[in-house]
Design an enzyme around this catalytic site. Sequence first.
Site, PDB file in Angstrom:
ATOM      1  N   LYS A  22     -26.891 -36.890 -20.795  1.00  0.00           N
ATOM      2  CA  LYS A  22     -25.984 -35.744 -20.618  1.00  0.00           C
ATOM      3  C   LYS A  22     -26.780 -34.448 -20.468  1.00  0.00           C
ATOM      4  O   LYS A  22     -26.539 -33.643 -19.578  1.00  0.00           O
ATOM      5  CB  LYS A  22     -25.033 -35.600 -21.817  1.00  0.00           C
ATOM      6  N   ASN A  23     -27.777 -34.260 -21.343  1.00  0.00           N
ATOM      7  CA  ASN A  23     -28.486 -32.984 -21.374  1.00  0.00           C
ATOM      8  C   ASN A  23     -29.481 -32.810 -20.237  1.00  0.00           C
ATOM      9  O   ASN A  23     -29.991 -31.714 -20.019  1.00  0.00           O
ATOM     10  CB  ASN A  23     -29.153 -32.791 -22.739  1.00  0.00           C
ATOM     11  N   CYS A 115     -20.819 -21.569 -31.489  1.00  0.00           N
ATOM     12  CA  CYS A 115     -20.109 -22.833 -31.705  1.00  0.00           C
ATOM     13  C   CYS A 115     -20.323 -23.241 -33.147  1.00  0.00           C
ATOM     14  O   CYS A 115     -21.075 -22.592 -33.865  1.00  0.00           O
ATOM     15  CB  CYS A 115     -20.533 -23.890 -30.700  1.00  0.00           C
ATOM     16  N   ARG A 120     -25.751 -19.347 -31.538  1.00  0.00           N
ATOM     17  CA  ARG A 120     -26.241 -19.733 -30.203  1.00  0.00           C
ATOM     18  C   ARG A 120     -26.200 -18.588 -29.193  1.00  0.00           C
ATOM     19  O   ARG A 120     -25.532 -18.680 -28.156  1.00  0.00           O
ATOM     20  CB  ARG A 120     -25.498 -20.949 -29.690  1.00  0.00           C
ATOM     21  N   ASP A 306     -30.583 -33.124 -32.536  1.00  0.00           N
ATOM     22  CA  ASP A 306     -29.407 -33.892 -32.106  1.00  0.00           C
ATOM     23  C   ASP A 306     -29.346 -35.283 -32.729  1.00  0.00           C
ATOM     24  O   ASP A 306     -28.402 -36.031 -32.467  1.00  0.00           O
ATOM     25  CB  ASP A 306     -29.381 -34.016 -30.579  1.00  0.00           C
ATOM     26  N   ARG A 398     -17.440 -36.191 -25.444  1.00  0.00           N
ATOM     27  CA  ARG A 398     -18.202 -35.198 -24.688  1.00  0.00           C
ATOM     28  C   ARG A 398     -19.613 -35.705 -24.365  1.00  0.00           C
ATOM     29  O   ARG A 398     -20.234 -35.280 -23.412  1.00  0.00           O
ATOM     30  CB  ARG A 398     -18.347 -33.890 -25.491  1.00  0.00           C
TER      31      ARG A 398
HETATM   32  C1  EPZ Z   1     -29.832 -27.787 -25.814  1.00  0.00           C
HETATM   33  O1  EPZ Z   1     -29.006 -26.676 -26.171  1.00  0.00           O
HETATM   34  C2  EPZ Z   1     -28.945 -29.030 -25.953  1.00  0.00           C
HETATM   35  N1  EPZ Z   1     -27.783 -28.895 -25.090  1.00  0.00           N
HETATM   36  C3  EPZ Z   1     -28.484 -29.188 -27.395  1.00  0.00           C
HETATM   37  O2  EPZ Z   1     -27.772 -30.419 -27.509  1.00  0.00           O
HETATM   38  C4  EPZ Z   1     -29.694 -29.273 -28.304  1.00  0.00           C
HETATM   39  O3  EPZ Z   1     -29.273 -29.308 -29.638  1.00  0.00           O
HETATM   40  C5  EPZ Z   1     -30.591 -28.034 -28.087  1.00  0.00           C
HETATM   41  O4  EPZ Z   1     -30.949 -27.904 -26.704  1.00  0.00           O
HETATM   42  C6  EPZ Z   1     -31.867 -28.108 -28.895  1.00  0.00           C
HETATM   43  O5  EPZ Z   1     -32.577 -29.254 -28.628  1.00  0.00           O
HETATM   44  C7  EPZ Z   1     -27.900 -29.163 -23.770  1.00  0.00           C
HETATM   45  O6  EPZ Z   1     -28.952 -29.454 -23.255  1.00  0.00           O
HETATM   46  C8  EPZ Z   1     -26.650 -29.082 -22.951  1.00  0.00           C
HETATM   47  P1  EPZ Z   1     -31.619 -23.981 -27.367  1.00  0.00           P
HETATM   48  P2  EPZ Z   1     -29.500 -25.172 -25.917  1.00  0.00           P
HETATM   49  O7  EPZ Z   1     -31.413 -22.813 -26.466  1.00  0.00           O
HETATM   50  O8  EPZ Z   1     -30.418 -25.119 -24.764  1.00  0.00           O
HETATM   51  C9  EPZ Z   1     -31.761 -20.209 -30.265  1.00  0.00           C
HETATM   52  C10 EPZ Z   1     -26.019 -31.898 -28.034  1.00  0.00           C
HETATM   53  O9  EPZ Z   1     -25.676 -32.335 -29.149  1.00  0.00           O
HETATM   54  N2  EPZ Z   1     -31.595 -19.393 -29.035  1.00  0.00           N
HETATM   55  O10 EPZ Z   1     -32.851 -24.771 -27.179  1.00  0.00           O
HETATM   56  O11 EPZ Z   1     -28.291 -24.329 -25.917  1.00  0.00           O
HETATM   57  C11 EPZ Z   1     -30.509 -21.038 -30.561  1.00  0.00           C
HETATM   58  O12 EPZ Z   1     -29.532 -20.317 -31.217  1.00  0.00           O
HETATM   59  C12 EPZ Z   1     -26.388 -30.398 -27.865  1.00  0.00           C
HETATM   60  O13 EPZ Z   1     -26.111 -32.598 -27.015  1.00  0.00           O
HETATM   61  C13 EPZ Z   1     -31.679 -18.012 -29.135  1.00  0.00           C
HETATM   62  O14 EPZ Z   1     -31.868 -17.470 -30.220  1.00  0.00           O
HETATM   63  O15 EPZ Z   1     -30.331 -24.915 -27.266  1.00  0.00           O
HETATM   64  C14 EPZ Z   1     -31.085 -22.185 -31.361  1.00  0.00           C
HETATM   65  O16 EPZ Z   1     -31.193 -21.794 -32.675  1.00  0.00           O
HETATM   66  C15 EPZ Z   1     -26.057 -29.583 -29.052  1.00  0.00           C
HETATM   67  N3  EPZ Z   1     -31.530 -17.289 -27.996  1.00  0.00           N
HETATM   68  C16 EPZ Z   1     -32.457 -22.384 -30.740  1.00  0.00           C
HETATM   69  O17 EPZ Z   1     -32.770 -21.179 -30.045  1.00  0.00           O
HETATM   70  C17 EPZ Z   1     -31.324 -17.854 -26.755  1.00  0.00           C
HETATM   71  O18 EPZ Z   1     -31.179 -17.150 -25.755  1.00  0.00           O
HETATM   72  C18 EPZ Z   1     -32.571 -23.555 -29.777  1.00  0.00           C
HETATM   73  O19 EPZ Z   1     -31.498 -23.475 -28.879  1.00  0.00           O
HETATM   74  C19 EPZ Z   1     -31.244 -19.249 -26.686  1.00  0.00           C
HETATM   75  C20 EPZ Z   1     -31.394 -20.004 -27.845  1.00  0.00           C
END
Ligand code: EPZ
Length: 421
Positions: A22-23, A115, A120, A306, A398
């Site tokens: 999915k990701n 969320c 996020r 995850d 999902r």
């Molecule tokens: C991806 O989300 C995945 N989703 C998530 O999977 C996964 O948990 C996550 O990466 C971490 O591995 C998809 O790929 C669709 P991040 P993403 O930006 O990219 C902070 C699932 O269960 N951050 O790497 O949205 C953020 O708050 C889902 O399949 C900022 O501060 O995650 C978090 O604490 C859930 N500012 C950390 O970084 C930003 O602009 C990592 O988030 C962006 C992120």
Amino acid sequence: MESFLIKGGVPLQGEVTVSGSKNAALPILAATLLTEEPCVIRRVPDLSDTRFMAQILASLGARVEFVRGAVTVHAQKIQGYADYELVRKMRGSICIAGPLLARLRQARISLPGGCIIGARPINLHLKGFQALGAKIKIEGGYVNATAKCLVGNSLFLGGRAGPTVLGTANVMMAATLADGVTVIESAACEPEVVDLAKFLNAMGAQISGAGSPTITIAGVKKLHGAEHEVIPDRIEAATFLIAAGATNGEVILKGARADHLHAVIDKLGDAGVSVTRRGLDLIARRRGGLMPVDITTLPYSGFPTDVQAQMMSLLSLAPGLSIITERIFESRFMHVSELARLGADIEIEGPSAIVKGGRPLSGAPVMASDLRASAALVIAGLAAKGATQVNRIYHLDRGYEQMDAKLRKLGARIRRVEEKT
Ligand code: EPZ
């Protein structure tokens, strides 16, 4: 609304095939917006999230066909603003911003908002776009990114919890059509980022270093159509490996990539679940009793956030004390109180959950709160004595393709029922 009704206590036995990721599929589908030529993406899992992305692409003007896991997208003529409600519903849709900005020099999409697992924010995505010369305006719940032209630049994309996966994907896609070279430092190294870069290069992009913290993108004038097969879903694979251990079964996983699962296989080994390779298959089985293990979630190639919830279900069965520390998302312990309904003994202390494992679980009605928490409740229900009803499984749909059918194939007593209101 639907629920799963599970009669636990059956060791899972047999073979199951892992679906596409999915990701990886979500940003790859978004990347098809970068060209006016048709693209074909194979092994796209049939999930509510990928269907949502297909709807979003169609709402932008692309022609989209979703047939048996192959998605054909022809984004010949598109607009730069997406339907507010559609985008708001799925966080992953943020990754249409980079392609729209690159191709149309304009992207207007609704702010994803927080969320249940954390605030996020998208500040790093926007920082990346600004480094390429975009102007960002947030107004009326929308992010408006515009640019006369995009110019390559060097930028650091690390944040509070380290790299950002979709932030790296978004900036990488925006940079493919920029003038000059972009260097992303502290880039995410996840296999999904590598798979996206592979697809972009197949479209004619010039990306190197994907999979390392430094990604270099030499901008090109135009991208063309391409075909791509999405990588297998390492999180789904990890979920089935853990379910095999939790039910004291033996499961053969077909189509999983062991090289994407090192941290998970390592911790499972410590917990008493051996995962061995036979050809391209992975075989999970228990080696005697379960043992307590400490886990800290980290960016790739560390232990994935995850898989944290699913591992907590397993460790609630392991006699002794396990400490699980969540370093990526600030509120990703929604499953703890529901696991307690099944008899698990878990206390939360700041970013850690203290699991006093070994107490047998017994079935009960529980409520899913997010995608991976729901998978954890299914695993606990499979290991528990008696019947468990997991409500609100729309969360699960999902991210897991036909989970109940796959589990039934492994001998699980699980069926989908209408939730009693
Ligand atoms: C991806 O989300 C995945 N989703 C998530 O999977 C996964 O948990 C996550 O990466 C971490 O591995 C998809 O790929 C669709 P991040 P993403 O930006 O990219 C902070 C699932 O269960 N951050 O790497 O949205 C953020 O708050 C889902 O399949 C900022 O501060 O995650 C978090 O604490 C859930 N500012 C950390 O970084 C930003 O602009 C990592 O988030 C962006 C992120």
